[in-house]
Design a protein around this motif. Structure first.
Motif, mmCIF file in Angstrom:
data_model
loop_
_atom_site.group_PDB
_atom_site.id
_atom_site.type_symbol
_atom_site.label_atom_id
_atom_site.label_comp_id
_atom_site.label_asym_id
_atom_site.label_seq_id
_atom_site.Cartn_x
_atom_site.Cartn_y
_atom_site.Cartn_z
ATOM 1 N N TYR A 54 -36.601 79.080 127.349
ATOM 2 C CA TYR A 54 -36.368 78.284 128.551
ATOM 3 C C TYR A 54 -37.527 78.414 129.546
ATOM 4 O O TYR A 54 -37.850 77.454 130.255
ATOM 5 N N GLY A 55 -38.166 79.585 129.587
ATOM 6 C CA GLY A 55 -39.305 79.756 130.474
ATOM 7 C C GLY A 55 -40.431 78.782 130.149
ATOM 8 O O GLY A 55 -40.843 77.986 131.007
ATOM 9 N N PRO A 56 -40.952 78.796 128.920
ATOM 10 C CA PRO A 56 -41.993 77.836 128.562
ATOM 11 C C PRO A 56 -41.553 76.383 128.697
ATOM 12 O O PRO A 56 -42.359 75.526 129.067
ATOM 13 N N LEU A 57 -40.296 76.107 128.415
ATOM 14 C CA LEU A 57 -39.811 74.732 128.557
ATOM 15 C C LEU A 57 -39.807 74.312 130.022
ATOM 16 O O LEU A 57 -40.246 73.207 130.362
ATOM 17 N N ARG A 58 -39.314 75.184 130.900
ATOM 18 C CA ARG A 58 -39.327 74.877 132.339
ATOM 19 C C ARG A 58 -40.749 74.607 132.831
ATOM 20 O O ARG A 58 -41.004 73.653 133.561
ATOM 21 N N LEU A 59 -41.656 75.489 132.451
ATOM 22 C CA LEU A 59 -43.046 75.347 132.892
ATOM 23 C C LEU A 59 -43.661 74.061 132.350
ATOM 24 O O LEU A 59 -44.367 73.342 133.073
ATOM 25 N N SER A 60 -43.391 73.754 131.100
ATOM 26 C CA SER A 60 -43.961 72.554 130.482
ATOM 27 C C SER A 60 -43.416 71.292 131.134
ATOM 28 O O SER A 60 -44.166 70.337 131.391
ATOM 29 N N ASN A 120 -43.113 71.940 118.979
ATOM 30 C CA ASN A 120 -43.378 70.766 118.156
ATOM 31 C C ASN A 120 -42.860 69.495 118.822
ATOM 32 O O ASN A 120 -43.531 68.452 118.804
ATOM 33 N N ALA A 121 -41.682 69.571 119.421
ATOM 34 C CA ALA A 121 -41.129 68.411 120.128
ATOM 35 C C ALA A 121 -41.974 68.075 121.353
ATOM 36 O O ALA A 121 -42.221 66.902 121.660
ATOM 37 N N LEU A 122 -42.423 69.112 122.045
ATOM 38 C CA LEU A 122 -43.260 68.933 123.228
ATOM 39 C C LEU A 122 -44.557 68.213 122.868
ATOM 40 O O LEU A 122 -44.998 67.297 123.578
ATOM 41 N N THR A 154 -35.228 83.574 118.897
ATOM 42 C CA THR A 154 -35.774 82.917 120.084
ATOM 43 C C THR A 154 -37.155 82.329 119.814
ATOM 44 O O THR A 154 -37.506 81.278 120.352
ATOM 45 N N LYS A 155 -37.957 82.987 118.987
ATOM 46 C CA LYS A 155 -39.286 82.467 118.676
ATOM 47 C C LYS A 155 -39.206 81.254 117.744
ATOM 48 O O LYS A 155 -40.050 80.348 117.828
ATOM 49 N N SER A 156 -38.223 81.241 116.863
ATOM 50 C CA SER A 156 -38.008 80.042 116.038
ATOM 51 C C SER A 156 -37.642 78.850 116.908
ATOM 52 O O SER A 156 -38.144 77.735 116.709
ATOM 53 N N ALA A 157 -36.796 79.091 117.882
ATOM 54 C CA ALA A 157 -36.415 78.026 118.807
ATOM 55 C C ALA A 157 -37.623 77.557 119.612
ATOM 56 O O ALA A 157 -37.816 76.359 119.835
ATOM 57 N N ALA A 158 -38.458 78.487 120.047
ATOM 58 C CA ALA A 158 -39.648 78.131 120.822
ATOM 59 C C ALA A 158 -40.646 77.347 119.985
ATOM 60 O O ALA A 158 -41.340 76.458 120.494
ATOM 61 N N TRP A 159 -40.739 77.651 118.708
ATOM 62 C CA TRP A 159 -41.617 76.892 117.811
ATOM 63 C C TRP A 159 -41.138 75.444 117.703
ATOM 64 O O TRP A 159 -41.920 74.502 117.819
ATOM 65 N N ALA A 169 -49.753 75.650 119.418
ATOM 66 C CA ALA A 169 -48.837 76.743 119.089
ATOM 67 C C ALA A 169 -49.650 77.915 118.557
ATOM 68 O O ALA A 169 -50.341 77.794 117.543
ATOM 69 N N LEU A 170 -49.594 79.035 119.243
ATOM 70 C CA LEU A 170 -50.263 80.254 118.784
ATOM 71 C C LEU A 170 -49.265 81.113 118.018
ATOM 72 O O LEU A 170 -48.275 81.573 118.582
ATOM 73 N N HIS A 171 -49.543 81.319 116.738
ATOM 74 C CA HIS A 171 -48.721 82.207 115.916
ATOM 75 C C HIS A 171 -49.537 83.447 115.583
ATOM 76 O O HIS A 171 -50.691 83.350 115.165
ATOM 77 N N VAL A 172 -48.940 84.602 115.753
ATOM 78 C CA VAL A 172 -49.651 85.855 115.495
ATOM 79 C C VAL A 172 -48.642 86.939 115.156
ATOM 80 O O VAL A 172 -47.466 86.853 115.530
ATOM 81 N N GLY A 173 -49.107 87.947 114.425
ATOM 82 C CA GLY A 173 -48.251 89.083 114.090
ATOM 83 C C GLY A 173 -48.234 90.110 115.209
ATOM 84 O O GLY A 173 -48.118 89.771 116.387
ATOM 85 N N PHE A 174 -48.397 91.350 114.855
ATOM 86 C CA PHE A 174 -48.307 92.421 115.844
ATOM 87 C C PHE A 174 -49.631 92.578 116.593
ATOM 88 O O PHE A 174 -50.686 92.708 115.985
#
Length: 238
Positions: free
Chosen positions: A105-111, A156-158, A147-152, A171-176
């Protein structure tokens, strides 16, 4: 295609870790202005940035910042939280709800709030910091992965909806990453500086996705060919 030179950058969660690295490198690459956002702006110690008070879980604060920072051309949704625990734990729903507030929701609000700002400034770009956990999971990071799956999916929709106004969505995807978030985890890690370099390179090349490290690249390549990766990819720690 986003050029960091003379860009006006807003970075959430910029007081430490990956966010701090994003801010430092933006300055190095010649950004005109860097807004460094955090819940406590006093925690922003980097010289050359403009500290901004922002709690990404507050719709009112997001709207205030969008109204005040009308010159932004690059939004980096970096703020995130991670809680560890199994999906069948008694508090799993509460954990997911807390993490969704920040990670989705944070990134969505900001976007949503900055989409008109970016349009007015020529299109600009948005970077959403996601994760290898957008695609795979394990008992340690089960709720975080949700939550990260939802953000991904949101990212994509954005991207589709902002294409008409020429806003690049990456979209930045990264491990640890070797930050406070992963302290105590005995797993291979990459440095924040490495991730930031890869991300800004992707932006400047017009990319819509950056797979920052080798494990993420391997997982992404294996998704279609080896469905078992959903079961086996994450090491069992904790």
């Amino acid at each position: 295609m986003m050029n960091l030179n003379q860009a006006v950058v807003l970075i959430t969660g910029a007081n430490r870790g990956l966010g701090l690295a994003f801010a430092k490198e933006a300055l190095t690459r010649g950004a005109k202005k860097v807004y460094a956002a955090a819940r406590n702006p006093a925690s922003i110690q980097l010289e050359g940035v403009v500290p901004v008070q922002l709690d990404v879980t507050s719709a009112a604060e997001v709207q205030r910042v969008a109204q005040e920072l009308g010159d932004v051309t690059l939004l980096i949704n970096n703020a995130g939280v991670a809680e560890t625990g199994p999906i069948l734990g008694d508090n799993a729903v509460d954990m997911i709800q807390r993490q969704l507030e920040v990670n989705l929701y944070g990134p969505l609000r900001l976007s949503q709030a900055f989409a008109p700002v970016l349009k007015a400034n020529g299109g600009g770009a948005i970077v959403n910091v996601l994760s290898i956990a957008s695609w795979i999971t394990g008992p340690l990071l089960a709720t975080y992965s949700v939550t990260k799956s939802a953000a991904w999916s949101m990212t994509n929709a954005l991207r589709q909806e902002l294409a008409a106004q020429h806003t690049q969505v990456l979209a930045l995807h990264v491990g640890f990453i070797d930050t406070d978030l992963t302290k105590g985890m005995e797993v291979p890690k990459v440095t924040p500086e490495f991730v930031v370099q890869r991300t800004y390179q992707g932006l400047e090349q017009g990319a819509s996705q950056v797979l920052a490290d080798e494990p993420t690249q391997q997982v992404h390549a294996a998704l279609s060919g080896y469905p078992d990766i959903y079961l086996n990819a994450l090491p069992q720690h904790g």
